[in-house]
Design an enzyme around this catalytic site. Structure first.
Site, PDB file in Angstrom:
ATOM      1  CG  HIS A 140     -23.028  92.906   3.842  1.00 15.38           C
ATOM      2  ND1 HIS A 140     -22.532  93.166   5.106  1.00 15.38           N
ATOM      3  CD2 HIS A 140     -23.807  93.969   3.520  1.00 15.38           C
ATOM      4  CE1 HIS A 140     -23.008  94.331   5.521  1.00 15.38           C
ATOM      5  NE2 HIS A 140     -23.781  94.841   4.578  1.00 15.38           N
ATOM      6  CG  ASP A 217     -26.086  87.340   4.509  1.00 15.36           C
ATOM      7  OD1 ASP A 217     -27.277  87.638   4.714  1.00 15.36           O
ATOM      8  OD2 ASP A 217     -25.186  88.192   4.428  1.00 15.36           O
ATOM      9  CD  GLN A 220     -30.161  93.144   0.663  1.00 18.00           C
ATOM     10  OE1 GLN A 220     -31.243  93.385   0.107  1.00 18.00           O
ATOM     11  NE2 GLN A 220     -29.572  94.015   1.458  1.00 18.00           N
ATOM     12  CE  LYS A 243     -30.000  94.471   5.300  1.00 17.97           C
ATOM     13  NZ  LYS A 243     -29.619  95.841   4.905  1.00 17.97           N
ATOM     14  CB  CYS A 381     -21.328  96.791   3.664  1.00 17.71           C
ATOM     15  SG  CYS A 381     -21.659  98.182   4.721  1.00 17.71           S
TER      16      CYS A 381
HETATM   17  N1  PMP Z   1     -25.719  90.635   4.568  1.00 21.13           N
HETATM   18  C1  PMP Z   1     -26.289  91.264   3.533  1.00 21.13           C
HETATM   19  C2  PMP Z   1     -26.371  90.563   2.206  1.00 21.13           C
HETATM   20  C3  PMP Z   1     -26.806  92.546   3.704  1.00 21.13           C
HETATM   21  O1  PMP Z   1     -27.376  93.181   2.671  1.00 21.13           O
HETATM   22  C4  PMP Z   1     -26.714  93.168   4.963  1.00 21.13           C
HETATM   23  C5  PMP Z   1     -27.234  94.577   5.185  1.00 21.13           C
HETATM   24  N2  PMP Z   1     -26.969  95.464   4.159  1.00 21.13           N
HETATM   25  C6  PMP Z   1     -26.121  92.468   6.006  1.00 21.13           C
HETATM   26  C7  PMP Z   1     -25.640  91.205   5.771  1.00 21.13           C
HETATM   27  C8  PMP Z   1     -26.023  93.045   7.381  1.00 21.13           C
HETATM   28  O2  PMP Z   1     -27.307  93.217   7.894  1.00 21.13           O
HETATM   29  P1  PMP Z   1     -27.550  94.000   9.259  1.00 21.13           P
HETATM   30  O3  PMP Z   1     -26.838  95.311   9.113  1.00 21.13           O
HETATM   31  O4  PMP Z   1     -29.027  94.153   9.318  1.00 21.13           O
HETATM   32  O5  PMP Z   1     -26.983  93.162  10.343  1.00 21.13           O
END
Ligand code: PMP
Length: 432
Positions: A140, A217, A220, A243, A381
């Site tokens: 991401h 990270d 997910q 999430k 993203c």
């Molecule tokens: N890493 C991953 C794998 C994600 O899916 C996301 C959110 N789509 C993020 C980071 C960023 O998360 P947040 O916007 O809640 O900070």
């Protein structure tokens, strides 16, 4: 896992466990019972954010109705109660992640802030010219851009780890890229666009042979399968509350205690100091040193309720159910002529990103929305991950524990309609 009695600020004994069925989970989540565009909602945008059980909504209401106070200061009963609840939340997150101690958990706004904290604090102090940060291509943007920025400042290098054609992380290339220059490896525990679940434990063990640190990270991952940072041997682990059925604006960073102890504060101000004078300012012990300002206190109440809600179910049963629902969805989607599903067939979560020939992803999402089905379209993203497939956008349906086969069938029926006739079930408007 403790449950907060937010009104009294006292942790309660662990809640009773419940047998898991998607129907039991659905019954708890009010928004799943609304309609959208005249159809019962099918929420397949869980990768972007999950829907909230009433237990979480009630925890927020109870906090503001009966327990609102700032924490860690103020010598009154409600400040003490709110502080107890907040610290019970920290302990619950530590237990949830298998972390060695509550002090290894820092509350953040979410994954993005947690990664930026590590980049700005640990990265600034530990990266320098000639150092490599290994970043798989499926990451991401939140796990790419903070490393690009700090690498630029410190004259370190961000090195992409390529993907195999199926969207898994190329483990041979990874092994080849690791070297004495590698200071840090970052990797998603589950990809938000390809669904890939990389072999994080093995990747971490290999990185440690080169004395590199590993940041995982978990944005997910945590909602879908049990996580144990001690077993993974991760140095850093991040996730976002929203999430995992909790409110937005709250999340957490786990950092190995020995590392956290060495890290300088990132943001500064109230809450993170021990004493301040114009001659000398000293900082609070970890983890408070990393929590400048007033945190998202009600968010912690909501996060605690969400963790309690999820862990009351048998997590293995939840993971098994999601795996079988994902397999069902993969097979069902294969019936749609021309539909291409990205990502590996196995070792994946229920993130189903796809393209349909002749249909822009935004059009697919719009047509499905007409049928009450929420999916996401765009770059998710994760532009480098899509570029791996020669794409700049795709549609994505992402599953959670409360989704059902009937909902997958509705998705597939709408997509079939769109693929075959060029329009979904949406009733024709008089003008069309
Ligand atoms: N890493 C991953 C794998 C994600 O899916 C996301 C959110 N789509 C993020 C980071 C960023 O998360 P947040 O916007 O809640 O900070």
């Amino acid at each position: 896992m403790t449950t907060p009695d937010v009104a009294a600020g006292q942790p309660q004994p662990p809640g009773a466990t419940r047998g898991f069925t998607p129907e039991a989970a659905r019954r708890d989540v009010p928004v799943l019972h609304r309609t959208v565009n005249g159809r019962p909602l099918v929420w397949l945008d869980n990768g972007a954010t999950t829907q909230k059980p009433r237990q979480v909504i009630e925890a927020l209401t109870a906090f503001y109705a009966a327990a609102n106070s700032n924490i860690h200061r103020g010598a009154h009963t409600m400040a003490r109660e709110a502080t107890q609840m907040y610290e019970a939340g920290r302990a619950a997150v530590a237990e949830f992640l298998g972390a060695p101690a509550p002090e290894s958990i820092v509350f953040t706004r979410g994954t993005t802030e947690a990664i930026n904290l590590v980049a700005q604090s640990w990265g600034r102090a530990n990266l320098g010219p000639g150092d490599d940060v290994l970043v798989p291509v499926l990451e991401h943007h939140a796990n790419i851009v903070p490393w690009q920025r700090i690498a630029k400042e410190t004259r370190a290098r961000v090195v992409p780890v390529p993907l195999r054609p199926d969207g898994s992380v190329d483990q041979d290339a990874y092994a080849d890229l690791l070297s004495a220059r590698t200071r840090l490896v970052v990797v998603s525990h589950a990809s938000n666009v390809l669904g890939t679940v990389p072999p994080v434990r093995e990747m971490t063990a290999l990185a440690h042979r080169y004395r590199a640190k590993v940041l995982v990270d978990g944005a997910q991952a945590v909602a879908h399968f049990p996580v144990d940072v001690t077993d993974l041997d991760a140095d850093f682990y991040t996730f976002s509350g929203h999430k995992i059925y909790a409110p937005t604006g709250i999340g957490a960073l786990y950092a190995r205690p020995e590392i956290l102890q060495t890290m300088a504060p990132w943001q500064s101000g109230g809450n993170m100091i021990e004493s301040v004078s114009f001659d000398r300012t000293t900082y609070a012990p970890v983890p408070h040193r990393f929590e400048a300002g007033t945190g998202h206190i009600s968010g912690v109440a909501g996060l605690l309720a969400a963790l309690n809600w999820l862990t009351a179910f048998d997590r293995a049963a939840v993971a098994d159910y999601e795996t079988s629902l994902t397999a069902y969805a993969q097979q069902a989607l294969a019936q749609v002529p021309g539909l291409e599903l990205l990502g590996p067939v196995a070792e994946r979560i229920g993130v189903l990103t796809f393209t349909l020939p002749g249909r822009a992803p935004a059009e697919i999402a719009d047509r499905l929305d007409g049928d009450g089905i929420a999916v996401r379209a765009g770059h998710h993203c994760a532009q480098p991950a899509l570029a791996h497939y020669g794409l700049d956008a795709a549609a994505r349906a992402s599953l959670a524990l409360y989704n059902t086969r009937e909902e997958v069938d509705r998705l597939v029926a709408s997509l079939l309609q769109l693929a075959v006739t060029g329009c979904a079930h949406r009733p024709a408007s008089p003008a069309s």
